[in-house]
Design a protein around this motif. Structure first.
Motif, mmCIF file in Angstrom:
data_model
loop_
_atom_site.group_PDB
_atom_site.id
_atom_site.type_symbol
_atom_site.label_atom_id
_atom_site.label_comp_id
_atom_site.label_asym_id
_atom_site.label_seq_id
_atom_site.Cartn_x
_atom_site.Cartn_y
_atom_site.Cartn_z
ATOM 1 N N MET A 286 0.855 -1.178 0.000
ATOM 2 C CA MET A 286 0.000 0.000 0.000
ATOM 3 C C MET A 286 0.895 1.233 0.000
ATOM 4 O O MET A 286 1.870 1.300 0.734
ATOM 5 N N ARG A 287 0.530 2.212 -0.813
ATOM 6 C CA ARG A 287 1.266 3.470 -0.857
ATOM 7 C C ARG A 287 0.577 4.488 0.045
ATOM 8 O O ARG A 287 -0.630 4.713 -0.082
ATOM 9 N N PHE A 288 1.342 5.070 0.935
ATOM 10 C CA PHE A 288 0.807 6.076 1.850
ATOM 11 C C PHE A 288 1.121 7.451 1.279
ATOM 12 O O PHE A 288 2.276 7.780 1.035
ATOM 13 N N HIS A 289 0.076 8.212 1.013
ATOM 14 C CA HIS A 289 0.191 9.463 0.273
ATOM 15 C C HIS A 289 0.128 10.720 1.118
ATOM 16 O O HIS A 289 0.722 11.720 0.774
ATOM 17 N N THR A 290 -0.620 10.685 2.188
ATOM 18 C CA THR A 290 -0.906 11.916 2.921
ATOM 19 C C THR A 290 -0.770 11.712 4.409
ATOM 20 O O THR A 290 -1.154 10.669 4.945
ATOM 21 N N ARG A 291 -0.274 12.751 5.047
ATOM 22 C CA ARG A 291 -0.223 12.774 6.508
ATOM 23 C C ARG A 291 -1.083 13.925 7.006
ATOM 24 O O ARG A 291 -1.145 14.979 6.384
ATOM 25 N N ILE B 169 -10.485 10.907 4.363
ATOM 26 C CA ILE B 169 -10.340 9.743 3.496
ATOM 27 C C ILE B 169 -11.048 9.979 2.166
ATOM 28 O O ILE B 169 -10.486 9.738 1.094
ATOM 29 N N ASP B 170 -12.289 10.447 2.218
ATOM 30 C CA ASP B 170 -13.061 10.674 0.994
ATOM 31 C C ASP B 170 -12.346 11.680 0.088
ATOM 32 O O ASP B 170 -12.262 11.490 -1.127
ATOM 33 N N GLU B 171 -11.803 12.730 0.679
ATOM 34 C CA GLU B 171 -11.077 13.721 -0.107
ATOM 35 C C GLU B 171 -9.828 13.110 -0.747
ATOM 36 O O GLU B 171 -9.556 13.332 -1.931
ATOM 37 N N GLU B 172 -9.076 12.324 0.015
ATOM 38 C CA GLU B 172 -7.871 11.695 -0.534
ATOM 39 C C GLU B 172 -8.195 10.720 -1.657
ATOM 40 O O GLU B 172 -7.490 10.672 -2.663
ATOM 41 N N ILE C 200 -2.504 8.275 5.523
ATOM 42 C CA ILE C 200 -3.564 7.654 4.729
ATOM 43 C C ILE C 200 -2.936 6.919 3.549
ATOM 44 O O ILE C 200 -2.221 7.522 2.741
ATOM 45 N N GLY C 201 -3.214 5.617 3.464
ATOM 46 C CA GLY C 201 -2.693 4.788 2.375
ATOM 47 C C GLY C 201 -3.804 4.348 1.442
ATOM 48 O O GLY C 201 -4.932 4.096 1.872
ATOM 49 N N VAL D 119 -5.673 3.676 7.215
ATOM 50 C CA VAL D 119 -5.151 4.842 7.917
ATOM 51 C C VAL D 119 -4.437 4.321 9.150
ATOM 52 O O VAL D 119 -4.983 3.509 9.898
ATOM 53 N N ARG D 120 -3.215 4.817 9.360
ATOM 54 C CA ARG D 120 -2.457 4.369 10.526
ATOM 55 C C ARG D 120 -1.964 5.560 11.331
ATOM 56 O O ARG D 120 -1.735 6.641 10.804
#
Length: 127
Positions: free
Chosen positions: A1-6, A29-32, A68-69, A86-87
């Motif tokens: 999984m690629r994590f794109h946003t913090r 999450i919905d926005e990402e 968020i991945g 999400v972690r």
């Protein structure tokens, strides 16, 4: 999984229990997922059609940083199905998993439109 946003959990993101409000997290999450889909399908007109079961496994508190991945599950004719995790970067715990979210590509008329994509593309490869 690629994590794109913090995201940094701030006081305005908390529920009365002092932990991250689930509705705020779902909005992030919905926005990402929408941004990811817009970039993949090269179309700013996309909508969320469906989210599978949402499984909250832990939480975050003020000052925590979450990540968020996103992974692609499937390319449909007019849609893209994604999974998300999400972690919490501070505790290393998974906060939430969503196995399937269907994002639909829209045409100028606001109706589903075929996108012609079959695999993940990276912006650097389009230039």
């Amino acid at each position: 999984m690629r994590f794109h946003t913090r995201k940094w959990v701030k006081p305005e993101d908390l529920n009365p229990n002092g932990t991250l409000f689930g509705g705020k997290l779902l909005a992030w999450i919905d926005e990402e997922l929408a941004l990811y889909t817009i970039i993949q399908l090269e179309n700013p007109k996309v909508v969320t059609k469906h989210m599978s079961e949402i499984n909250f496994r832990s939480s975050a508190k003020q000052g925590d940083i979450i990540e968020i991945g996103i992974d692609v599950v499937k390319f449909g004719n007019t849609s893209l199905t994604l999974k998300c995790e999400v972690r919490n970067m501070m505790t290393r715990e998974t906060i939430i998993t969503i196995d399937n979210t269907t994002m639909v590509n829209l045409g100028a008329d606001g109706k589903p439109k075929a996108h012609g994509k079959t695999e993940i593309e990276y912006v650097k490869n389009r230039l």
